[in-house]
Every structure is written in C-alpha cells, then in structure tokens.
Scaffold this active site. Structure first.
Site, short mmCIF file in Angstrom:
data_model
loop_
_atom_site.label_atom_id
_atom_site.label_comp_id
_atom_site.label_asym_id
_atom_site.label_seq_id
_atom_site.Cartn_x
_atom_site.Cartn_y
_atom_site.Cartn_z
CB THR A 187 -0.89 0.05 1.25
OG1 THR A 187 -0.04 0.12 2.40
CG2 THR A 187 -1.74 -1.19 1.35
CD GLU A 331 -4.97 -2.42 2.81
OE1 GLU A 331 -5.50 -1.96 1.78
OE2 GLU A 331 -4.24 -1.74 3.54
CE LYS A 444 -12.70 9.16 15.37
NZ LYS A 444 -11.71 9.71 14.44
CD1 TRP A 449 -17.61 9.63 15.26
CD2 TRP A 449 -17.70 8.16 13.59
NE1 TRP A 449 -16.78 8.60 15.59
CE2 TRP A 449 -16.81 7.67 14.58
CE3 TRP A 449 -17.90 7.40 12.46
CZ2 TRP A 449 -16.15 6.46 14.47
CZ3 TRP A 449 -17.24 6.19 12.33
CH2 TRP A 449 -16.37 5.73 13.34
#
Lengths: 551, 551
Positions: A187, A331, A444, A449
């Site tokens: 990555t 992934e 947060k 959120w």
C-alpha cells in the site's frame, strides 16, 4: 461428516492452463505508440510464460517462494510474469512506479526481491535505486529503452527476449497449497512505512470468479477490456487473472496513458469495457470534447479508486459509455463492492442514486459498520460508522519481512480478524455502501461523528468559495469539533456567519454539526496525489499558525 | 511463504445470510395450481429457514451431521430446507421421488436419515415405505395432501407450519469447515446399488459462483429462473444456491410439471431463464403449437440431462427461446460444461454446431480423454475417449454408510483421483465437449472404438427403420463387434444388405465400423426412464434368443 468431493486446490496455475487450453485464441493487445499494436494470443503468451518460468528456474535459480518483482507498464510481458512467477511457486511482487525513489528502495529491500523484471522505458527510474537495493541479484529488461544506465549494476542484467528464447514450452508445475503466497503489493501508505499485502492462490482464484460473475463485471470472451488501471496497482483490479479465466481480450496501453492515445486506442480497437480511476476519465472527456471520436464500443466503464463526480458520470452517459462504480483497496484484492443498481430501481428515478453509491457487497464480502463507541450500527442508510470487512480475498495481516511474523496493527484489524478499512460510511438495507469520509478525518464530537467531507461539499457549493477543507480540532466540551478552512474565490467578500447560515439553510447540515471555528487560507495544502493534506492543517492549527475566528 | 489473507470458509451459511441481507426483496414464486401463486421474499424464506433450523435442533434434536431428508417438489419450503439444514451443520439428503419404492427405502436406510420432510401430496408414495425405514424418527409434512396414511407411523409426525411457528428468527450459526458435508444425493444407478455423492459447503459455494459467471448461466437479480429441474436431482442444478448468491428470483412449479401449467406460468410470470431436461421442452413445444402463448420473456433455456435434438433447438429459436446445452451428472454438482458459442463463431455458420455440443469446460473443471488402451487422447475434435474430470466440485468417492470408508470403485475413479464419467466423446481444440456414447455401450473393436450411438442415428435416418439399437457382442478376431438390432416400420420390407449399404453411403460410417451381425426385433427393450436397455439386448444375444444374420 466429510464430503466425497475431490480436494483440488484453487491456483493461479489452473487459471493459466485453462486460459491457454480453452481460450487460446483470445488476445492481449499492447499499444506501441505507432503503427499496429502488438497482438499476442493467450496461447502464445501462455507458452512464453512457461518459457519465462523455465528461465527463472534454470538460468536465474529462482526457487520456492523467492520474490520476483516487476517494474512495468501494462503489457503482454507483464501478463506473462503474472502467470509464470506464481505458477512455478514463487511470489510476484508488483512495484508501483509512481512512488518516490526512497520508498521504492525500502519496499524492494523489505520484500527481499531477488529479481526485478523492468521495462526498458523505466530504466531511468530504476538505475539510481540500484546502489540501495540489498537483495536484487538479477535484472531482466523488456521492451524499448536505453540500457546504458544499467552498465555499472552489480546485479546481472538479462534481456527478456534472449532469456526466454528457445526454452521449453512445458513445465512440470508444482502442486501448490491454495493458501500459499502468489503475489504481493504494498500500500502506498500515507502514514508510516508502506505495508505489504500478500495474496494467496486461493484469494486470486476466488476474486477472479467474483469479477466474472454477471452481478460484478460479468465479461466473457466476446468482450475486450481496456485495462488502464496499472498492473502494479492491486493486480490491475484482478483483470489479468479474470480475463484468462473467461477468455476476455485485454487491451493494454503500456506507457501511453495520455488522453489522446487512449481515445485513439478506444476508437481503433473498440473495447467493450474499461477500468480506471476518475482522473483518467476526466482527461479523456476533455479530449473527446475537443476532438470527438467513436467510443460507442465502450458499454461498461468500471471506475474505482475514488468516487466519480456525478457530472462526469452524466457526461459519459451522454456519450453512451456507462460508468459503474466499484470500491476496493489493496487489502481487498480489490473488488469490495460494485454499483449495479438493484432490479427494482432500474429505469426509475432511484437508479442514478444507486449508481452514485460505492456499490453492493457480493456474497464473498461480509461487511459491518462500527460506530464511535465501538458499537455495531444498522444497515439503515443513515448510521455512519467505520466500514469493516471480512472474506476470502480480504487481508487479515501485513507482510512483516522474511521470517518475521505477520503484522496486525490494532488500527487496521479488529480483535476478531476483520479488516478496518479506515473508511466511514453508511450501508443501505439492501447492502449498498456509501462512503462519507475517512475515519482519520471524521470529527468525533460528543460521541457522534461529523463527516468532514459533507461539510466540505456543502461549503464548496457556495458561489464565493473556491476550496474548503474541514478538520477535527480538540474541544474541551465535545472532545473534537470541526474547523472550517476556506479559500475564497478571487475578489469574493463573504463573512463566516453568512457561510454558516448557508450551511444551515435548507437542512443541508444539522445545527449541532455546524463549525464554530473558521479560518481563511490562501490554499489548502495537498498531498503528492492531490488530496487535501489534513495532517498539515491539523498541525498548523495546533502550532497556532492559523488565524481562527470562533463564534 | 504464507499469504496474509483472511482464512474465511466458503459455506452455504454465508450464501443464506447474504441472500437475506443483500437480496431480501428477491422472490421465490411457487405455483399453486389455481389463483395467485405463493410469493415469498428471500427475507421471508430466510427467516423461516432460521425458524426451521431452530425447530430441527430444539424440537427434533438434530445434531452435527445428522441427515435430514426431503421428499418434496420444487417449492419455497424445499428451498428453506436447502439452507436451514446445511447452515446448522447437518446434512440435507434430497430423495428422488421417481425411484422405485424398494430403491428409495434402501437409500434412506443407507444414508441413515433421521428426519424426512415430505410434501403432503407425496404421502401416498412415502407411507408404504415407512415399515422398511430403520432410522427415521421424525416426519415433517408440508403443504396440501391427506395425512391419514401416516396414522400408523412409528416416527413422530409434525406439521411443517406448526413446527416452525413462533420459533426465533436468529440462530448462532456454527463455524463450519468448508470441506464438511452439506448435502447428499444418490445416483439413480442403472447398475448396482445407488451411490451417494456428498457435496461439501466448499463445492456448493464454488459451483454457485461458477453458475453465476457470465460465461455460464450468468443471471442477476433482474432475472427470474423457472426451475423445472427437480430439487431432488443434483440440487436442481445448483439453482437454489446460485439464486440466493446473486438475488435471482425463482419460479417454482411444485407438482405442476405438465406442459399446460408450465406454459401458463411462463406467460403469467415471465421468467427470463428456465432449466429442464429435453423431454419437458418437447412436451412444452407440443402444447405451445396447439395453444400459442406469449413465452417471449424466456431468453435463455438451459437444457441438460440429455442432448437436445437439433430440431427442438431450432423450433425454440423460432419462438425466441434460446436453448443452451449444459452437461453434467450427479457427481459433477452438476455443471461440467455450458455450450455458449465462442466469440469467433457468433453470427457464423459455425455457431449452431457449437450450440449442439455439450459445451465448454470452465476453469474449475479439468478434463482429459482416455482411449481404449488407457492412453491420453488429444483435444482434436476427432479422437474419442472416455471423459475423465477433476475439480473442486467433482466427486472423488461415494458415501459408504455411517462410519465406513468412502467408496472408490476402480471403474469410477482413476488411480490419480479423477472421476471417470462413463461418457465417451471428443473435445475440440478450444475445449468443447461432444459426447458420442456411453463407455459401457461403445464397441471396442481391435483397439479402436465404435460409437453405438452414431450407428443407431445413422440407421434411424433410413425411411424404413422405426428404431435401432446397436450393442457390442464378443468377436474372436476383434474382441468386440457391433450387433445391429432393427425395428422396421409397419409394412416396411428392406434387407440387411440394403441397410448396410445405406450406412456406408456418403461416408456416413467408416467401412471397418459397419456391423456384420444384424437382427430384426419387434421393439427395443427400454429402461424405466425410456432409454434403450442394452443390458437386456446383450443378455438375449448371449443366451441365443436373437435370430442373428451374419454376412
């Protein structure tokens, strides 16, 4: 009670043998920039892959799970390496040619690559790295490009064509465990060191079946796929494997990724499918507007890597090129979702909305949303949480170097082994994912959120705003609160209160989500790939470098 | 080197959960014979499957790999059992309601079924067997039909709806090994005892992915599949699993398998796909000719179980219903090949020829041909050998009863574990299978094979021949030679030499393959399913019962 079925492993070898045997006529067409493209049948490419495997074993001494790296464009030789290396039991390591030199050298050393197959045109990129590579014994050069910069290399240098010429076209393929490593990809890692994902034969095989399901990309030997997404980027979204499984023809742009040659190859070779990130299509659209061409063959365009702007999707609809969103990451092999609208929405006003989502999860990908307090959130299309996924082609760890244990950082994997994607979003009751933010960028606030992206999009809809980035800053009462960082258009003069009222208007943003901290900047800092660099903004705020108004 | 991918098993449980979660709106439509059909969404059927699993565990005491049998038509309740039983870790055993009573009892005892779920309409078939069933403790009855014949049963009798009513709609599904048994099905066994094939969770999952690939049946949630092929026959060709994986709607005929109701359900429910054996379609064609209906929704008709006569294929083409051959057997789950013409043949004279083959092998099925002397034959479209196959959804043994080792007869499995299909045929260079005979019927003459089917077809093309069966008989010089058994049409008068010259004419049959032994019979003996019973013919010949002319 055991079944009475045969225990046959799912391997890349099997995909290769099948592609050659049953789909030998299908073609890999590689663009050469001038004149006729190179045309190579699966039968020919397969025979050359076998020769390459023989050469790697007999001439270069590649054994067991030695890593063989590629630093190559999308072309037939790269496909040959895709099959030869895993089929012989070794591990293909695709190197991202867009990375900085230092990062590339780090990755080659970390993976302990013994061989690098490199396109001649990329020698200028590779040569300066060579003194820093500790494990590379062989360089194999393919295609045009000056070899001179390799003159001083300590590694042995081979010509690809000379190396494979005259080698046997048969190979007694080893019986492999389907869980064995087949390929690896790092990555790009915006934070910390790059992390290696190691795909298994099983994960590649299953991902290829999935890609070829009618609900997914659903291609057959009647299709030609223009593979713009690089082979060094998550196995070109699995297309080289999927195509050999079903006999789908591949059109490979090699290094000709500019809008003009892409438009030309679409017109001349008439692919039915294409896969690329949105920026490529944005460029193509500009090109097609300036110099119209016949692109009507392209009935399906898979877009991933980032969301396709609705305006771009509509513009392509008008050209007869139907864009289909897909979501994934290194992934996830990468197909995590594909945005085919559900049957009931086809032909209705709902359809376009479904196409703008990231897509629907296939049976092979389990998904769940985790809220700010670690709680599971419902699939109601409204509750936003971090997306976690599980499945046979999803990573459960990272490669930690030869002989070392796999790496399982807590912020990337849950205790029960699911991948934490770092993406925040909602899932509709019928399994369509909509991403709203990155987990590291979400604000947060008091156990709830706030999406930084929603605030940014709403702000940028104001006629006086050129750009806007919203980041979380510490707040004594709420934990975190949003800071709005605004770039005004030239000559614009608008107050923060006006902007806040604009956000609150027409129910765009809930009252408790409205920022109370505002600042004007000349430009938003950007990462090397052009995304907002929110790390820098947060640091500047922490160090008191920003002139913040609070109200 | 191990991969870093998650180790997630491929299970029927996962297909169930996915179908309910993501494709909850898709429907199972079950024909009821009058009025509106029963319509049940995947969400509803899935919830009822969970209730059934709870009932089987809590009320009937089903544990681990207990066998739960079904004696049912194609309907929503049968689909519920398809998912509930394997998901809870038990084994679904589908009973073939066309078998003779004695064979059925043998199979239930051999599998040691503890539970039988039976449709009310099939009680007359089950009741007489009950005294012979040694392991069945529970009978669960679903749907209309007189329960009276079960009055004297020693097994406990339950009503399906009462049993599941009010049960929880959640179940803590066990983590299963993907190689564990999920379902079993016995081959009808023309010779010897029936043999049980035990499908694993893995084989069913992979077969479902394969069925949904664009090169195979390639259906999506925009399709409705008319599942005529019985659920007791190789998992209805995998359709109940494949449909839950991709949200494909199912149209289930229950016991209404006659041409008239089939025609009516096609016209009313407009399925896009159907799957059945040729005899069903022959009947449907007669019905449609007599009473035309709108069947234009059916764009894909998968035919397997036997070859579709070219005339039938053309007749359906004219109705807009496109027939696609598939080949398989109980031991192959069953999809072994699907006859989608290759891209280069589409729209050419070759296309129809490809459609008449049994089809092309997918990546999951490896194939080879073994000649009379055990040698491997090339894929040249001409060399005929016995077809052997290998793959993750192909049987490698038979079930040999509780606690016993799997059964691997030499005539069914090669030393290296491939399935010997018992079918003789050729494979084209591009992987299309054409079956020419059954291995037990082929005539082994001097190290070469003569196809009995080719001779029969050529003979039956003569205007005076009503039927013809060709069998192998012992021959001192050649090992075996063909015996032609001919039924003449009423009033016909034709000599054997004329028939032999007819066979030889226009190169139809090679000279060395022409029979020298001929006999006239009044009719060809047939098996219970209407095929030529060549065993009987061979025995009659051996016992001198036939009046044979040799020349």
């Amino acid at each position: 009670m055991l079944s009475t079925m045969q225990d046959v492993p799912l391997t890349v070898t099997r995909i290769l043998v099948h592609g050659v045997q049953v789909h030998g006529r299908s073609q890999i067409i590689t663009w050469t920039g001038e004149g006729e493209p190179q045309r190579r049948s699966f039968a020919e490419a397969g025979a050359r892959a076998v020769q390459l495997a023989n050469a790697l074993r007999d001439e270069l001494g590649v054994r067991d799970d030695d890593r063989v790296a590629t630093l190559m464009w999308n072309n037939a030789e790269h496909v040959e390496a895709y099959f030869a290396v895993p089929a012989m039991g070794a591990v293909l390591h695709t190197l991202n040619l867009r990375l900085a030199a230092e990062q590339l050298a780090w990755i080659v050393n970390h993976a302990a690559d013994r061989v690098i197959i490199v396109n001649g045109s990329l020698i200028p990129l590779l040569a300066p790295l060579l003194p820093h590579l500790r494990t590379v014994e062989h360089l194999v050069v393919s295609g045009p490009g000056d070899r001179a910069p390799l003159a001083g290399a300590t590694a042995r240098v081979h010509e690809y064509e000379d190396l494979i010429a005259g080698r046997p076209t048969t190979y007694d393929w080893p019986e492999l465990d389907e869980r064995q490593a087949a390929a690896m990809c790092y990555t790009s890692g915006t934070t910390g060191d790059p992390k290696g994902v190691v795909y298994s034969h099983r994960s590649i095989y299953l991902h290829s079946m999935q890609a070829n399901m009618a609900q997914s990309m659903g291609l057959t030997d009647r299709d030609t796929s223009l593979v713009v997404v690089p082979q060094f980027h998550v196995n070109a979204w699995g297309l080289p494997h999927a195509t050999f499984m079903s006999g789908i023809n591949m059109l490979m742009p090699d290094r000709f990724l500019q809008p003009a040659p892409l438009a030309e190859m679409i017109e001349r070779e008439r692919p039915t499918h294409a896969a690329a990130v949105p920026t490529i299509w944005q460029g193509l659209l500009t090109e097609l507007t300036a110099r119209p061409r016949d692109v009507s063959s392209l009935v399906q365009v898979t877009i991933g890597g980032a969301a396709c702007p609705p305006s771009l999707m509509r513009a392509f609809d008008e050209l007869g090129m139907r864009v289909c969103h897909a979501w994934g990451m290194t992934e996830t092999s990468p197909l995590g979702t594909v945005a085919r609208p559900p049957a009931h929405a086809v032909g209705t006003d709902e359809e376009f909305g479904y196409r703008l989502t990231q897509g629907r999860f296939p049976a092979g990908v389990e998904a769940r949303l985790t809220g700010p307090g670690g709680e599971r959130l419902p699939w109601d299309g409204e509750s936003a949480g971090e997306l976690e996924v599980r499945g046979p082609w999803i990573a459960g760890a990272y490669y930690n170097g030869p002989g070392a244990e796999p790496l399982r950082p807590d912020d990337k994997f849950s205790a029960d082994g699911w991948l934490k994607t770092g993406d925040v979003g909602t899932i509709s009751p019928d399994g369509f994912l909509t991403l709203t933010d990155r987990a590291k960028d979400v604000i947060k606030s008091g156990g709830e959120w706030i999406s930084s992206v929603d605030l940014e999009n709403a702000l940028m809809a104001h006629p006086d705003v050129a750009e806007a980035a919203v980041v979380a800053v510490p707040d004594d009462r709420w934990g975190e609160r949003p800071l709005a960082t605004v770039v005004l258009k030239e000559g614009a003069d608008v107050g923060f209160e006006t902007l806040r009222d604009f956000l609150a208007g027409e129910g765009k943003i809930a009252k408790w989500q409205l920022p109370e901290r505002w600042t004007i900047v000349e430009s938003v800092p950007k990462t090397s790939v052009g995304k907002f660099d929110k790390k820098v903004l947060r640091r500047r705020y922490a160090e008191g470098e920003l002139d913040v108004t609070k109200f």
